[in-house]
Enzyme design. Structure first.
Site, PDB file in Angstrom:
ATOM      1  CD  GLU A 166      -2.071   1.324   3.006  1.00 20.31           C
ATOM      2  OE1 GLU A 166      -2.255   2.425   3.532  1.00 20.31           O
ATOM      3  OE2 GLU A 166      -2.277   0.242   3.611  1.00 20.31           O
ATOM      4  CE  LYS A 215      -5.534   1.473   8.323  1.00 15.09           C
ATOM      5  NZ  LYS A 215      -5.212   2.586   7.395  1.00 15.09           N
TER       6      LYS A 215
END
Length: 213
Positions: free
Chosen positions: A43, A131
């Site tokens: 990411e 998350k």
């Protein structure tokens, strides 16, 4: 990459590297070094210097097996810009408008949440996995408590996850862990790539322990 692919990759790889840096060239080198060491879910945070340019260049240079995502994606504009740059999946810090926008566009989403209410809202908005952020506020025991009523939600703890804690989160039922500075260190600011590579190998080894085939 579509949504089932992201969840399958999270379950298989069990490690997401989070690159956030003040030097675009160093951030790009960091992404490439991570991939070379075998970290294949990466990411790039949109608050990285020249983040969209880093994503675009990395997307051109990475091997096909690496899944490049964009992080800190908050708005519809963020989703569209990151996707145009080459990000194949989106990561949000909260249950923001970006979750539904990305899901509607067919882009996999790892959505930030902390409470049970937020986790359920994230899944209902279209998140493929949650998350757990900031995970350090609750630790592995909090993840275990969340999973008792929400066993079907794939949780990815992020925030303060070093190699030892990563092992504890995975033992507590995390689908994967997301790791920023304990893995990346100062590499994305122009620091030591050799140390980055050593840490990457350590995290890969931890995440491979007792992994399901």
């Amino acid at each position: 990459m579509d949504s089932p692919d992201l969840l399958a990759r999270l379950r298989r790889e069990r490690l997401v590297a989070i690159v956030r840096g003040s030097d675009a060239e160093a951030a790009l080198r960091t992404v490439l070094a991570l991939a070379e060491e075998g970290v294949f879910l990466i990411e790039v945070s949109l608050n990285t210097d020249e983040a969209l340019g880093v994503i675009a260049r990395a997307a051109r240079e990475l091997a096909p097996g690496t899944a490049l995502g964009a992080g800190t994606v908050l708005t519809a504009d963020d989703v569209h810009a990151a996707a145009e740059a080459g990000a194949r999946w989106m990561v949000t810090p909260a249950v923001a408008e970006s979750v539904g926008v990305a899901a509607d566009a067919g882009l996999p989403v790892l959505a930030g949440a902390f409470t049970p209410t937020e986790a359920v809202a994230a899944v209902r908005a279209g998140a493929d996995a949650v998350k757990l952020f900031p995970a350090s506020a609750g630790g592995p025991s909090y993840l275990k408590a969340l999973r008792d009523p929400l066993p079907e939600v794939p949780f990815v703890p992020v925030g303060g996850v070093d190699a030892a804690v990563a092992r504890d989160y995975l033992a507590a039922g995390a689908t994967a862990v997301g790791v920023g500075s304990p893995l990346v260190g100062d590499a994305a600011h122009g620091g030591d790539l050799g140390a980055l590579r050593a840490r990457a190998r350590e995290f890969i080894a931890v995440c491979a322990e007792d992994a399901q085939p």
